[in-house]
Write a protein that holds these residues in place. Sequence first.
Motif, PDB file in Angstrom:
ATOM      1  N   TRP A 176      11.580   3.311  -3.159  1.00 39.84           N
ATOM      2  CA  TRP A 176      10.240   3.116  -3.711  1.00 39.84           C
ATOM      3  C   TRP A 176       9.305   2.141  -2.972  1.00 39.84           C
ATOM      4  CZ3 TRP A 176       7.428  -0.822  -6.417  1.00 39.84           C
ATOM      5  CH2 TRP A 176       6.155  -0.520  -6.937  1.00 39.84           C
ATOM      6  N   MET A 177       9.914   1.237  -2.493  1.00 38.36           N
ATOM      7  CA  MET A 177       8.996   0.410  -1.777  1.00 38.36           C
ATOM      8  C   MET A 177       8.620   1.125  -0.370  1.00 38.36           C
ATOM      9  SD  MET A 177       8.297  -2.295  -3.243  1.00 38.36           S
ATOM     10  CE  MET A 177       7.781  -3.333  -1.970  1.00 38.36           C
TER      11      MET A 177
ATOM     12  N   ARG B  69       8.443   4.391   0.161  1.00 37.42           N
ATOM     13  CA  ARG B  69       7.283   5.279  -0.260  1.00 37.42           C
ATOM     14  C   ARG B  69       6.084   4.677  -0.306  1.00 37.42           C
ATOM     15  NH1 ARG B  69       8.239  10.042  -4.850  1.00 37.42           N
ATOM     16  NH2 ARG B  69       6.239  11.274  -4.094  1.00 37.42           N
ATOM     17  N   ARG B  70       5.807   3.918  -1.032  1.00 38.38           N
ATOM     18  CA  ARG B  70       4.512   3.299  -1.177  1.00 38.38           C
ATOM     19  C   ARG B  70       3.992   2.724   0.052  1.00 38.38           C
ATOM     20  NH1 ARG B  70       3.373  -2.071  -5.173  1.00 38.38           N
ATOM     21  NH2 ARG B  70       0.894  -2.085  -4.685  1.00 38.38           N
ATOM     22  N   GLU B  71       4.740   2.207   1.054  1.00 40.98           N
ATOM     23  CA  GLU B  71       4.283   1.893   2.165  1.00 40.98           C
ATOM     24  C   GLU B  71       3.832   3.107   2.893  1.00 40.98           C
ATOM     25  OE1 GLU B  71       3.187  -1.119   4.903  1.00 40.98           O
ATOM     26  OE2 GLU B  71       3.891  -1.428   3.071  1.00 40.98           O
ATOM     27  N   LYS B  72       4.302   4.041   3.020  1.00 44.77           N
ATOM     28  CA  LYS B  72       3.955   5.064   3.732  1.00 44.77           C
ATOM     29  C   LYS B  72       2.562   5.752   3.051  1.00 44.77           C
ATOM     30  CE  LYS B  72       8.605   6.786   5.405  1.00 44.77           C
ATOM     31  NZ  LYS B  72       9.553   7.688   5.348  1.00 44.77           N
ATOM     32  N   GLU B  73       2.381   5.630   1.891  1.00 49.67           N
ATOM     33  CA  GLU B  73       0.884   6.130   1.239  1.00 49.67           C
ATOM     34  C   GLU B  73       0.026   5.392   1.702  1.00 49.67           C
ATOM     35  OE1 GLU B  73       1.896   6.380  -2.762  1.00 49.67           O
ATOM     36  OE2 GLU B  73       3.103   8.211  -2.579  1.00 49.67           O
ATOM     37  N   ARG B  74       0.336   4.064   1.836  1.00 50.95           N
ATOM     38  CA  ARG B  74      -0.907   3.438   2.126  1.00 50.95           C
ATOM     39  C   ARG B  74      -1.228   3.365   3.587  1.00 50.95           C
ATOM     40  NH1 ARG B  74       0.075  -3.051   0.404  1.00 50.95           N
ATOM     41  NH2 ARG B  74      -1.982  -2.833   1.487  1.00 50.95           N
TER      42      ARG B  74
END
Length: 923
Positions: free
Chosen positions: A762-763, A765-770
């Motif tokens: 999850w961490m 994936r969030r980094e990729k979205e940002r």
Amino acid sequence: MNFVSVVILTCILLVETSWGTKAGQSPKPPCRPGFSESFYTVFVSRDLLRGQSILKDTSLSSERVKFEDCQHSKAVGFESSDPNFSVRPDGSVYAEQEVANLSEPIQFMVTARGGHDPHIWETTVKLALFGHQPSVPIGVADMIARAWDSNPRVIKFPRKHQKSSSANGLRRQKRDWVIPPINVPENSRGPFPQMLVRIRSDQDLEKGIRYSITGAGADQPPIDVYNIDPVHGKMFVTRPLDREERASYHLRAHAVDMNGNKVESPIDLYIYVIDMNDNRPEFQNQVYNGSVAEGSKPGTLVMQVTANDSDDDTTANGMVRYRILSQTPHMPIPNMFTINSETGDIFTMAAGLDREKVSQYIIIVQATDMEGNLNFGLSNTATALISVTDINDNPPELTARTFSGEVPENSVNVVVANLTVIDRDQPHSPNWAAQYRIASGDPQGHFLIRTNPVNNDGMVTVVKPVDYEQNRAFMLTVIVSNKAPLASGIQSSLQSSAGVTISVQDVNESPVFPTNPKSIRFEEGVPAGTTLTVFAAQDPDLFIQQTVRYSKLSDPANWLRINRTNGQITTMAVLDRESMYVRNNIYEATFLAADNGSPPASGTGTLQIHLIDVNDNAPVMMPKEAQLCERANPRSKVNITASDADADPHVGPFVFELPSYPPSIRRNWTISRISGDYAQLRLRIPYLDAEVYDVPIIVSDSGNPPLSNRSIIKVKVCPCDDNGDCTTTGAVAAAGLGTGAIIAILICIIILLILVLVFVMWMKRREKERQAKPLLIDPEDDVRDNILKYDEEGGGEEDQDYDLSQLQQPESVEHIISKPVGVRRVDERPIIAESQYPVRPSLPHPGDIGDFINDGLRAADNDPTAPPYDSLLVFDYEGSGSTAGSVSSLNSSSSGDQDYDYLNDWGPRFKKLADLYGGGEDD
């Protein structure tokens, strides 16, 4: 021949027999055979008669030549190397023929041979002219000079006679001459070169002869001291000689023809340097140090001084004699010392040496050669420092007949009196150091007298406390002496003893417990409030009425209480022998007793309570845990024991037994006794399931009455290997973890690992979205919903009294170029090539906006042509007539009809602008 003018001088060669030792003289040294001198000079007249002895004048008897034959043999033969003179058996030398008109010195050698001794002794006799002046005394130096100044003799090469056969038999060979030595006085004044002798060969009439000399002094070092005329054979000395440098020379004379062929065999020439008195005696030290004890008897050896003379010590030139010139001080007499004239030993001459009067003497010693003849001898002086050493000839004397002092009672190591003493011996020596002794008045040894090492005083010191109530004063008799015993004949002085009175001062003494520490015995467990004892103190001050009060000083367990007035001890808690404050069954407490004196004094006492043990502690079983195999076997057993806090006889032997309830205990287990303190626990049944069992055991001690305790031991029953040890699986099972518990633990571990993996994914994936949707500005810096207030500029630029001309922008580039070098405003644009800024692509990606802005920022920071040109911001000043014109000309042609509804389509970031401008006129 004129017999009247003949002066007959006889040189007697005496063969001396044994000489007896005269009375009062020391024995002669060991006998050494030989002539007494190696060279003799005899002064004779010009004419000698045949048959006359050469030396017969009694005035010259001291110059007689003597020969010592230690074996007292009369078979000693003498021979002369000169045929004109002969030596008779009695040792007298006579002229064999008349020697008329003696014009030059004659020198010949006398040889002595023993009858049974192959050794040969030689001496040289020289005859020199003696003038007809009997009334004028002639000195030794003048006689030697006259002999030296006479014409030198001629030395011929000896001729060898060969043996020849005849009818009468062999012909005897004539013995060669012995060449006598040549004597040359040292320090001759010349003139140089000075002729010594002439060397000639008998063949010099027949052929041409060349003469030469070799050896040390000629062609060997020292070179050229002697040389020879090669034609006439005259031998010369070239410079003054020094006997102290070299006493003799050995040369060889050679004779060759004109072709260098040897004509004669070489002859040996011995040259002796005659000693002259040209050296003073020299002392080995300029200052000599010696010592002598005071009171020494006359004739005591003090020291020795030694002087050396470089001249010949076999002659008077080198014979040194000593004498004392002066003595300082002249006490008690001017001649306290004398010196042996030959050895230099200094002795005491008179009695009366006293160090306390004269501690040092200065002696001036003179050494003179020529056997001490002050008229002809040379002298030198040295100083002898004679220290008079101390002996114990002065007993110590006390300065007073009585001394006094005071001492407070109960004081220790206190100096109470100082005894002064006088001793005239050497300070800080054993003869001076005093020792004090108390002869009477102190039978119990309260005092000791120590010696002050600096001033020798006696310090009376208290080493044992004194009590005013027992002794108010002490009368001591003190005797003083030295560490070293007195010298023989010296008696002790009456002033070597004195009386010392010491007064004792009364002080307030501390109360004293008669018995300290005091021991009492009680059983443990006595109840609180029990009276144990009375612990009272006594006041030593019998002549002062004072009150004593008590208090507790140390009570670790806080068990005791003391009565303040009478010292009665009572308990405040139960006394327990097993307490941590009890050591070896003894409990200690400390109490304080203080009086009301001035100043107050206090004393301490210790109470020791010996606690008697009672059986008040039940035994405790050990160990608490054990392991057994699930199948009974001889090695599967547990050793158990017990501990008891009580003391003997309230401890072991212990009794171990299993309780009757529950019944399974005695059915599954059994206990067997090993000894009084140990037992064994084993399985009664053949097999028991692997599990942890709590086995109760009752333990009883041997007290009266006995005490029992029910203890639990955890026994882990497990499968065992062949050695009787629990296996790993069995140990885990015995620990209480079943199969279900193990499975549950594994499931929990798996679930925990899954949760960690999901959180990591999850961490990421969030980094990729940002990173996929970056914003132009950071959300934290978004100011759309904020109202920012800026500072106002004030009332305008013209109302300021400042010179603003420096802030004006120049109108043209030429103005900047025309300025002189070195005069430039820091806010002007430099005249250099402009930097290249990055170009924005026609179709930028949203993610490239941030990179574009950062690249432009770095280019602007590194561009020297970009404002500001210094650390200050530069603003343009328009002035009164701005060339830019009025801003009011920028009017909106359709400000009222502008449609801002498109701002609603730009997204949420422009929602604020859409609300401000898209609301219509009503808004």
